[in-house]
Structure formats: C-alpha cells, structure tokens
Write a protein that holds these residues in place. Structure first.
Motif, PDB file in Angstrom:
ATOM      1  N   VAL A  55      -3.526  -0.108 -11.119  1.00  0.00           N
ATOM      2  CA  VAL A  55      -5.195  -0.068 -10.871  1.00  0.00           C
ATOM      3  C   VAL A  55      -5.754  -0.071  -9.435  1.00  0.00           C
ATOM      4  CG1 VAL A  55      -5.881  -2.003 -11.848  1.00  0.00           C
ATOM      5  CG2 VAL A  55      -7.355  -0.062 -11.791  1.00  0.00           C
ATOM      6  N   LEU A  56      -5.103  -1.402  -8.898  1.00  0.00           N
ATOM      7  CA  LEU A  56      -5.316  -2.050  -7.747  1.00  0.00           C
ATOM      8  C   LEU A  56      -5.015  -0.993  -6.047  1.00  0.00           C
ATOM      9  CD1 LEU A  56      -4.897  -5.355  -7.979  1.00  0.00           C
ATOM     10  CD2 LEU A  56      -6.727  -3.886  -8.172  1.00  0.00           C
ATOM     11  N   ASP A  57      -3.649  -0.138  -6.787  1.00  0.00           N
ATOM     12  CA  ASP A  57      -2.931   0.888  -5.995  1.00  0.00           C
ATOM     13  C   ASP A  57      -4.371   1.908  -5.550  1.00  0.00           C
ATOM     14  OD1 ASP A  57      -2.372   3.420  -4.956  1.00  0.00           O
ATOM     15  OD2 ASP A  57      -0.325   3.013  -5.862  1.00  0.00           O
ATOM     16  N   PRO A  58      -4.641   2.071  -4.113  1.00  0.00           N
ATOM     17  CA  PRO A  58      -5.981   2.953  -3.726  1.00  0.00           C
ATOM     18  C   PRO A  58      -6.193   4.655  -4.261  1.00  0.00           C
ATOM     19  CG  PRO A  58      -4.853   1.532  -1.706  1.00  0.00           C
ATOM     20  CD  PRO A  58      -3.743   1.317  -3.088  1.00  0.00           C
ATOM     21  N   ARG A  59      -4.292   5.717  -4.679  1.00  0.00           N
ATOM     22  CA  ARG A  59      -4.563   6.248  -5.063  1.00  0.00           C
ATOM     23  C   ARG A  59      -4.971   6.600  -6.573  1.00  0.00           C
ATOM     24  NH1 ARG A  59       1.747   7.341  -3.509  1.00  0.00           N
ATOM     25  NH2 ARG A  59       1.487   4.544  -4.286  1.00  0.00           N
ATOM     26  N   THR A  60      -5.045   4.763  -7.552  1.00  0.00           N
ATOM     27  CA  THR A  60      -5.356   6.036  -8.934  1.00  0.00           C
ATOM     28  C   THR A  60      -6.884   5.974  -8.791  1.00  0.00           C
ATOM     29  OG1 THR A  60      -4.054   3.191  -9.065  1.00  0.00           O
ATOM     30  CG2 THR A  60      -6.079   3.802 -10.719  1.00  0.00           C
ATOM     31  N   GLN A  61      -7.337   7.206 -10.106  1.00  0.00           N
ATOM     32  CA  GLN A  61      -8.403   7.466 -10.123  1.00  0.00           C
ATOM     33  C   GLN A  61      -9.546   6.427 -10.505  1.00  0.00           C
ATOM     34  OE1 GLN A  61      -9.718  10.451  -9.172  1.00  0.00           O
ATOM     35  NE2 GLN A  61      -7.233  10.186  -7.903  1.00  0.00           N
ATOM     36  N   VAL A  62     -10.172   6.086 -10.599  1.00  0.00           N
ATOM     37  CA  VAL A  62     -11.876   4.971 -10.655  1.00  0.00           C
ATOM     38  C   VAL A  62     -12.034   5.536 -11.898  1.00  0.00           C
ATOM     39  CG1 VAL A  62     -13.129   3.990  -9.879  1.00  0.00           C
ATOM     40  CG2 VAL A  62     -11.220   3.777  -8.293  1.00  0.00           C
TER      41      VAL A  62
END
Length: 355
Positions: A55-62
C-alpha cells in the motif's frame, strides 16, 4: 432463480420512476431492516477493505485501497454516533471502525503516507475520520501540526467542496482551520444556490459532499445556512426523482443523507417516498448497487443479509452505495425518531449535535 427489473426509458426500473404518493410512516417501516442488512453485508465483506502489503508503494492505486477503507471508517463512525448504545447496529459499526484503524496500524501507516506526501490531503482526511471518533496517533499529529500551518497548505489549489472537506478535517483534528468555511461555501455549486435544473451527477455529488463536510457528516445540522436549508428542502424531492428514474442508487442514498442532515424537522414526504424504493432495490444479502437495474432473487424468508448468500455485484460496484445506504439510514432514523418524540411529547427537543 435470479430476475431483474424491467428497464425503463431512462435506464432505471419502470417500477421505480417516478416517485408516487408518500405514505406517512413508510420510511420508518423499512429503515431498521435496511440499516441492519446493509451493515451485515459490510461486516461480512470487511476483508475486501483490507489494505495490500504494498500500500505504501507509490504505484498503488489509492482509489482502490485507501479510499474504500477511509470511507468505511468515516461512514461507520457516523452510524455509530447516530445509533443507540447497545444496539447491534451500534456495535457492528464500532467494530468496523476498529477494524479500519487496525488496517492503518493505529495511525502509523498514515504517518508514513504523510511523510511521503506531506501536502496531499488524503492522508490527513483519512486520519481525521479516526480522530473524530477519538482514535489518535501522536506522531502523525506532531508532523501534521507544522505542515497545516504553512502557506503552502493554506493555498493548496482544489475545488471548493474539497476545501470544505479539509476544513472539517482540521476541525476534527483540533487545529486552526486554514480559512473560513463560510467564504468557501459561497464558492460551491450549492452555496451559490445554482439553478436547480443544472443538477447532474458531478454537481449532485459536489452538493452532497458540501453538506457532509459542512455538517461534519450530519452531526452538526445547524451549520447549514437558512437559505441553503430552504433551497435543499425545495429541490431535493425533484433531484431524488431524477436519480430514482435513472437508477442512480448511490446518489439517491447521498441525497437522503443530506435530507436527514438538515436543521429542524426532517423532510418527511421525501423520506417516506424514497426510502421504500431504495429498500426494494437493496439485494437480499443487504448490498445496494451504485447504478443500474437491481438484481432480485427468490430467497426463503429469514435469509436476507445472510453472509453465505452469493454476491450479485462485484465488490467495487456496490461497497460504496451499501455504506452510503447504511449511513443515510442511520441519520434518517435518528431524525425521524427525534421528530416523532417531539410530536408526541415523549422526548426532548431534536438533537442538533451528535458527539
């Protein structure tokens, strides 16, 4: 056997559009069941709100991860505030808020998000949903406090209704708001008392969230200005008609929540006319689709809301509308019951602030 309603000329079931005569007491007759089953479905699907390991990966879809969890926390905290202690609805809503708090590691994960994106609004707004419930993280607030005092924070460019959301979040956290809510309200579609015929999907959601942010999600009805209150009472029925006719169930629920968030007596005709329709749209499992023709199943008596029943819609297509239905039902029940106690003299004056 699974069946669907007949499609009407504007995309909704023929049986749903437009509203007919409102039967007095019709909302109160269906609301307890609607609330209970919507919460039961949400509780049975709590695992779908779980955050992924990355979830902390910048590529994760918020919007597919943190947003649903934040909505779970926000709407269930309001349901708990609007329901009586000791009732099943009160307890389930509280359990779901606790579940969401555990998913963000009691605030530690939100602190990491804030460190990564110090001027993004969403970590702060999600945290504020918990802070308003009494769940706090000292480290998050220690970092957020100087950030929210900067000129950059005060001048973040965003739509007016979103800015109201940030102001409400600041109030919940307990810091000085970066600007006056009244001035921001005047720049919204609702605050400008826009021509009612210009109501459509985007303006509808902007309107509902303006009211939610202004009233702290229905807890402070007196924050709605008199002119805005009168405007909403005049036009909510017509807008709800249009949403029912076109099968916009999620927006219908939000409009009902707005009606239940107004100061003074509840809009009885609106609630009595629309709630039975939305109750009929609700599936046997308790979920409500966002849009379109609702699925109905022939099910034995007593299985409505049963967690083992098959899901008629993908989670992403019904979780928000189901949460909104529970949220609107809780606010409507509180408003209607308070109004009835006033009428029959059995209770105190209508609550204006639910802590």
């Amino acid at each position: 056997m699974t069946t669907t309603a007949t499609q009407g000329s504007r995309g909704g079931p023929e049986s749903q559009a437009p509203r007919g005569h409102a039967s007095p007491g019709a909302a109160l007759a269906v609301l307890p069941h609607v609330l209970r089953t919507a919460l039961a479905w949400t509780d049975a699907h709590r695992g779908e709100f779980a955050l992924p390991d990355d979830v902390l990966d910048p590529r994760t879809q918020v919007n597919a991860t943190l947003k649903p969890l934040g909505e779970l926390a926000q709407l269930c905290s309001t349901v708990r505030a609007a329901t009586a202690p000791g009732t099943p609805e009160h307890e389930v809503a509280g359990d779901l808020v606790t579940y969401a708090w555990d998913e963000v590691a009691q605030g530690a994960l939100l602190l990491e998000l804030l460190r990564a994106e110090p001027f993004a609004a969403y970590p702060y707004e999600i945290y504020a949903a918990f802070a308003g419930y009494g769940l706090r993280h000292e480290g998050f607030e220690a970092l957020a406090r100087p950030l929210t005092a900067t000129r950059a924070w005060a001048h973040t460019e965003q739509h007016a209704n979103r800015q109201l959301g940030l102001i409400n979040s600041e109030r919940r956290v307990g810091v000085l708001t970066h600007t006056d809510a009244g001035g921001v309200l005047s720049r919204t579609w609702l605050g400008g008392l826009s021509e009612p015929w210009t109501f459509e999907g985007p303006s509808g959601y902007a309107l509902t969230h303006t009211v939610f942010h202004l009233t702290d999600w229905g807890r402070m009805p007196d924050r709605v200005p008199e002119k805005t209150d009168a405007y909403l009472r005049t036009w909510l029925p017509a807008w709800a008609d249009g949403c029912l006719e076109s099968g916009q169930w999620d927006l219908t629920g939000e409009l009902l929540a707005v009606g239940a968030s107004l100061p003074g007596p509840p809009p009885l005709e609106l609630l009595d006319a629309v709630w039975p329709v939305l109750a009929d749209v609700q599936h046997a499992t308790g979920c409500v689709p966002e849009t379109g023709v609702p699925v109905h199943e022939d099910a034995p008596t007593g299985v409505r809301g049963h967690e083992d029943a098959p899901d008629p819609y993908p989670f992403i297509d019904c979780y928000h509308s189901t949460l909104v239905t529970a949220f609107a039902a809780a606010l409507s029940l509180r408003s209607l019951r308070s109004s009835r106690s006033l009428t029959d003299g059995s209770g105190p004056s209508r609550e204006r602030h639910t802590p």
